[in-house]
Design a protein around this motif. Structure first.
Motif, PDB file in Angstrom:
ATOM      1  N   UNK A 144      53.730  36.908  96.831  1.00 26.52           N
ATOM      2  CA  UNK A 144      52.274  37.013  96.787  1.00 26.52           C
ATOM      3  C   UNK A 144      51.785  36.866  95.348  1.00 26.52           C
ATOM      4  N   UNK A 145      50.780  36.038  95.089  1.00 19.78           N
ATOM      5  CA  UNK A 145      50.257  35.923  93.727  1.00 19.78           C
ATOM      6  C   UNK A 145      49.699  37.247  93.217  1.00 19.78           C
ATOM      7  N   UNK A 146      49.771  37.439  91.913  1.00 14.59           N
ATOM      8  CA  UNK A 146      49.139  38.587  91.282  1.00 14.59           C
ATOM      9  C   UNK A 146      47.636  38.504  91.454  1.00 14.59           C
ATOM     10  N   UNK A 147      46.991  39.667  91.476  1.00 12.84           N
ATOM     11  CA  UNK A 147      45.530  39.599  91.505  1.00 12.84           C
ATOM     12  C   UNK A 147      45.028  39.050  90.161  1.00 12.84           C
ATOM     13  N   UNK A 148      43.760  38.686  90.127  1.00 10.80           N
ATOM     14  CA  UNK A 148      43.241  37.937  88.981  1.00 10.80           C
ATOM     15  C   UNK A 148      43.426  38.677  87.664  1.00 10.80           C
TER      16      UNK A 148
END
Length: 212
Positions: free
Chosen positions: A153-157
């Motif tokens: 899952x990508x890191x949050x912004x």
């Protein structure tokens, strides 16, 4: 806890996604352990299939287009951010995918790379440290590994912005001898078997995959 001070302004695109890739240490009890992948010199990751059950899951490769991969390498100095790719493209093979990026610059040497986390909790990424702090593991490095070993899952912004800013500042201010000349220098220690012909190894993998 240490913190890298960022003097230069770095423009971050809100749409840019960053995924941390957890790289394992070389196995010292395996005589044929070479740890070839990632092929930094050619801007390639995934040919050997070692992460096809996590970030390089063949069923979800389409979600990786344009993602930046942040490679975390473990060792005696903790988890280090040895490389952050430009946005990647995906090359599809029969049973796996290959992440490709340009330019194919060499990573940091392991000892010189920005510190993600060490055993004492020191980090150049305070927001990331806070993110893993409450993970139900006994040590800081174990907390990091629990969060990211299998994560795709990508890191949050906010976390992605911190990773990009700190890494790009580190690249801009590091002396040239902090960057690896060979793939072995990116590792915390040499693997039992050293790959002395990276071009041939990479081409052999590509030929094998193209043959299906």
């Amino acid at each position: 806890m240490t913190k890298t001070v960022v003097d230069a302004q770095v423009t971050i695109d809100n749409a840019v996604k960053v995924i941390i890739v957890h790289l394992r240490r070389p196995r010292q009890n395996s005589a044929d352990e070479m740890r070839s992948d990632p092929f930094w010199e050619f801007g390639s990751f995934g040919c050997t299939g070692c992460h096809r059950h996590s970030v390089m899951n063949p069923r979800k490769l389409h979600l990786l287009k344009g993602v930046r991969l942040a490679f975390g390498q473990g060792g005696k100095h903790g988890m280090k951010l040895v490389h952050l790719t430009p946005p990647i493209e995906i090359v599809y093979h029969a049973d796996r995918g290959e992440a490709r990026w340009q330019p194919a610059t060499m990573p940091f040497k392991y000892p010189e790379a920005p510190l993600l986390i060490d055993a004492s909790g020191s980090s150049d990424f305070p927001l990331l440290r806070h993110f893993i702090e409450k993970t139900n593991r006994s040590g800081w490095v174990a907390k990091f590994s629990s969060r990211f070993r299998s994560r795709r899952t990508p890191l949050d912004h906010t976390l992605a912005q911190e990773v990009i800013e700190v890494f790009e500042h580190s690249v801009a201010t590091a002396p040239s001898n902090w960057f690896a000349a060979t793939y072995v220098e990116v590792l915390p220690y040499p693997p039992p078997l050293i790959d002395h012909d990276r071009q041939a190894t990479y081409q052999n993998w590509r030929n094998r995959l193209l043959a299906g």
